[in-house]
Design an enzyme around this catalytic site. Sequence first.
Site, PDB file in Angstrom:
ATOM      1  N   LYS A 135      25.354 -32.201 -20.662  1.00 34.13           N
ATOM      2  CA  LYS A 135      25.998 -30.903 -20.890  1.00 34.13           C
ATOM      3  C   LYS A 135      26.954 -30.641 -19.727  1.00 34.13           C
ATOM      4  O   LYS A 135      26.627 -30.949 -18.566  1.00 34.13           O
ATOM      5  CB  LYS A 135      24.912 -29.819 -20.962  1.00 34.13           C
ATOM      6  CG  LYS A 135      25.388 -28.435 -21.383  1.00 34.13           C
ATOM      7  CD  LYS A 135      24.185 -27.475 -21.476  1.00 34.13           C
ATOM      8  CE  LYS A 135      24.549 -26.094 -21.964  1.00 34.13           C
ATOM      9  NZ  LYS A 135      23.353 -25.208 -22.076  1.00 34.13           N
TER      10      LYS A 135
ATOM     11  N   SER B  85      18.553 -22.437 -25.308  1.00 27.25           N
ATOM     12  CA  SER B  85      19.796 -23.207 -25.439  1.00 27.25           C
ATOM     13  C   SER B  85      19.632 -24.700 -25.642  1.00 27.25           C
ATOM     14  O   SER B  85      20.610 -25.388 -25.914  1.00 27.25           O
ATOM     15  CB  SER B  85      20.685 -22.964 -24.216  1.00 27.25           C
ATOM     16  OG  SER B  85      21.351 -21.738 -24.349  1.00 27.25           O
TER      17      SER B  85
ATOM     18  N   SER C 270      23.279 -22.772 -26.418  1.00 24.19           N
ATOM     19  CA  SER C 270      24.564 -23.121 -25.874  1.00 24.19           C
ATOM     20  C   SER C 270      24.797 -24.624 -25.728  1.00 24.19           C
ATOM     21  O   SER C 270      25.942 -25.056 -25.591  1.00 24.19           O
ATOM     22  CB  SER C 270      24.733 -22.487 -24.493  1.00 24.19           C
ATOM     23  OG  SER C 270      23.747 -22.986 -23.595  1.00 24.19           O
TER      24      SER C 270
END
Lengths: 495, 94, 493
Positions: free
Chosen positions: A80, A179, A155
């Site tokens: 990420k 997330s 996310s």
Amino acid sequence: MADLADLTIAEAGRGLRAGDFTAVDLLDAVTKRATMTEAQLHAYLTLDSGGARAAAEKADADLASGDDHGPLHGIPVALKDNMVTKGVETTASSQILAGWKPPYDGTAVARLKAAGAVITGKTNLDEFAMGSSTENSAFGPSRNPWDHTRVPGGSSGGSAATVSVGSAFGSFGSDTGGSIRQPAALCGVVGMKPTYGMVSRYGLIAFASSLDQIGPFSRTVEDSALLLDAVAGWDRMDSTSIDGDVPAFSGSLSKGVEGLRIGLVTELMGEGIDPQVKAAVTAMADKLAGAGAEVIEVGLPASEYALSAYYLIAPAEASANLARFDGVRYGHRTEHLEGTTEDMMAMSRAEGFGPEVIRRILLGTYALSAGYYDAFYGQAQRVRTLMRNDFASAYEQVDVLISPTSPTTAFPVGERAADPIAMYYSDVCTIPSNLAGDPAISVPVGLDDQRLPIGFQIMAPALGEEVMYQVAAEVERLAGFTDRAPLATSEVVHP
Amino acid sequence: MPVDIDIAKVANLARLALSEEELAAYGTQLEDILEHAERVQALPTDGVEPTSHPLPMVNGFRPDERTESLEPESFLSEAPDAEDGQFRVPRILE
Amino acid sequence: MSIDSVTPLNAGGWEAVIGLETHVELSTASKMFCGCRADIPEEPNTACCPVCLALPGALPVPNEQAIEGIVRIGTALGCEINETSLFYRKNYFYPDLPKNYQISQYTFPVAEHGALEIDVEGEPFTVGITRVHMEEDTGKSTHVGDGGGRIHDASHTLLDFNRAGVPLVEIVTEPDIRTPEQARAYGAELQRVVLALGVSDAKLEAGSMRFDANVSVRRPGEEFGTRTETKNVNSLRSLQRAVAFEIERQIAVLESGGTIVQETRHWNEDTGKTSSMRTKEESEDYRYFQDPDLLPLSVDETWRLRAVEALPELPGAARTRFRDAGVDPVNAETLLDNPALAALFTDAVAAGAPGRLVANWLTGEVIAQLRRDEVDVSDTSLSSSHLVELASMVDGGDLSSSAAKDVLTRAMAGEGTPRAIAEANDLLQVSDTGAIEEVVEQVLVDNPDALEKVRSGDMKPLGFLTGQVMRQMGGKADPKVVQQVLRAKTQGE
Ligand SMILES: [Mg+2]
Ligand SMILES: [Zn+2]
């Protein structure tokens, strides 16, 4: 032979050691898959082809000389883009960090490199991990591999999507309020959030420091444990990391659920949960009972307040964590420099942050400001205590708790973008574990009538990763979930 | 409790240069969100200690040992403006 | 508290109320929350890492030695050391503050409720200590442009983060101080305490110890007046001057019918005045909250006891000891400010040398010589055994007090032991009565008038006769013996 990109990490590791293929072959396979899928998905922000190739070649050379770094040796893994990578652009999907090349590696990144993993690149996220759809990215949204008119969740939507389609064998995300687990559920992969303090946060761009945890995405529960094994454990660079022995999580997967007590959380099976999701969770609960577990209903009354408490705590911490983005030392600086440094900072921040980030900074600033602190932040921290107390009494009755991961399956792009509160509700099932600091995992258990994946959440007490994985592995066996996203096959034709 | 936010003051504290229109829009959104927080405020929590850390740990010290600092070039090259080995900013208003 | 016994009023019957905040940089090897060196190298930005530059993703980890240091300071100031104390974030934007929040403490500091006993020209006085808390220093701004470094006229500013994250201890007093002299004495005593503990170099001019002075005035017995906070005070003398200026300024404002504005003021060393830095239009809102990156600090009973046991002799105790050894108050303060000399004093007195004499030498000739040569006493050859030997020579009449000073200077220069120096330079006193008698007889013969006066009961010429004898003997006769002989020769026959 099957496309290498469709292998699990465990299978790829065996093949590498048997000499069936090389780490460079694995990298080529995921790179090809990325080439096929990225135009639709936009899961990656940065593909570090040069760095990845060098790492894969080194992995092959090391293995040839008998220097085996373990289960992740030569395995392509995506990160990420809020995980700091030395020399590789790290943006947290924010304009305010566009182009930033960090001079250091975060601890989890360094550990993955030491474990021989090949870092493919950086994945898309909601700006600063604030969101549940990966629509709040300054560099454009990601899409769901199962239906690219829908969101991948967030996310960590980019990380979930790469694993779902095979443009990485595994990936890492961060989970502050769900997330990792929520996008894993929406993309049909396994996603887990470890116990707070299990994985060092050093080098994770902070959103809400008391809630953030790094965790893995994978196609299987076994792979999840292998990925966690590589990054878990005390770190001298993170004062809040847990100082103690970490077991090998991959060692507890075949024990079954015979004799375990499992609690289905009443409050997380209520009105807001989609009926198909509810049905899938109930069906799995029945199967677990059939496999020898004692399944009962358990209440977590404070979870009704968890969402509201979370939306005070997380923005409050974020308002301070994001204060460092001021245009002084790195990142975006406004072009309008006729004023003072104070003006420069305020303009740079207003230009560099997206609307959701600004909204949360304002919310957090307000919640901490004089006269409101106790009513908002203080009260939210007390709710957190109530939440922990609820979990503590639940775990007196059961070994693990189960619930849906997300109230719905993947929703259409744009559907909730204009309604922050509807979007915030996406995390209603995942937030309680963040507030408590406990581990939780999402395992795909089936598809709804739109052929969209449904995630099943297993929560365990702090440091209860072993029993959590034990149940997760059984859920995986019972679900027999083998469907793949339409994009996740070598037959996909580039439009 | 109706929520009434001095949004301009909040934006100033947060160092965000927002236009009047933006301030108005964010102000309304914040008020909506905080109305949801009202249920939380109504919850009786007398005698409940706040939780700041999920786990009961203390100290987390490091020994007083030096570790290597960064080469200035490695971060100054990323700075929006630098001069003579230092970060450069416009004049500071006191 | 002894405030009530000392309530000096200013002209017009105004009483000043003063509280001091002191920041002390600890001299640890590494910074408060990272491994960069804490001694601030000259080359800018060479002691910086992701943590102290607040790069995205970096986290603070507290330096155990810094916590040890603040526990020692708190203990020395008689504070209660909190079993649990907490780090908070103090939020404000400033370009030299990398995170745009300072890690500090708020409720539950490391130490609170202490007191420091000070001495103001011989008068004891107690200053209450409200709290002692741990925080981190900021970076350094250099204002560049036509203004000669002045912030208002600068065209731009350069930032160096070498100092960012250096451990800083803040010591806050109660508003107990009433005069500029007391403020100065408090500052001096606190500096001595910190130096005695060895936790900081406490250099005011270098900024490793800094004062902020909160000053207000009122009529005795009334509520506290509005206070101002004066910053940039970097010497003890400035502290006294800045407080005195601010008291006078506030009295003048009030007497002319004005009101005091709560504000931060800046002490200007050159003009000897304070000036307004900024008024707090809206009271600052630091949005303190507990730092989620840091765990609670736990200083347990064992640690607290260890800190008490490890306390060195503090200046208050040393002052009493010096005075008990006969040292006059002014010299006692000088010794307190010169630990190396105090150590020589202590050793010499322990070996039997008279305190007053040794203190006179150390605070007189020795300091003068050190200043002249711009050296420390450790750079000279002076040892406590020299002082002991010298004192016994003077006491035994082998050396005149003026010759002793000469020997002392030579001993510092490494010429040998005092006795060896005195012998080599022919400085030993003659106390051999026979040799003295011979000279005395000759002097009496040479000065019949003086002899006559003494014999008739006028003792005034005795001094003159002693001087004659001393001169003829080249100053080496023991004056006491000379006088004895003179008395015997003039009276006895
Ligand atoms: Mg301070
Ligand atoms: Zn540093």
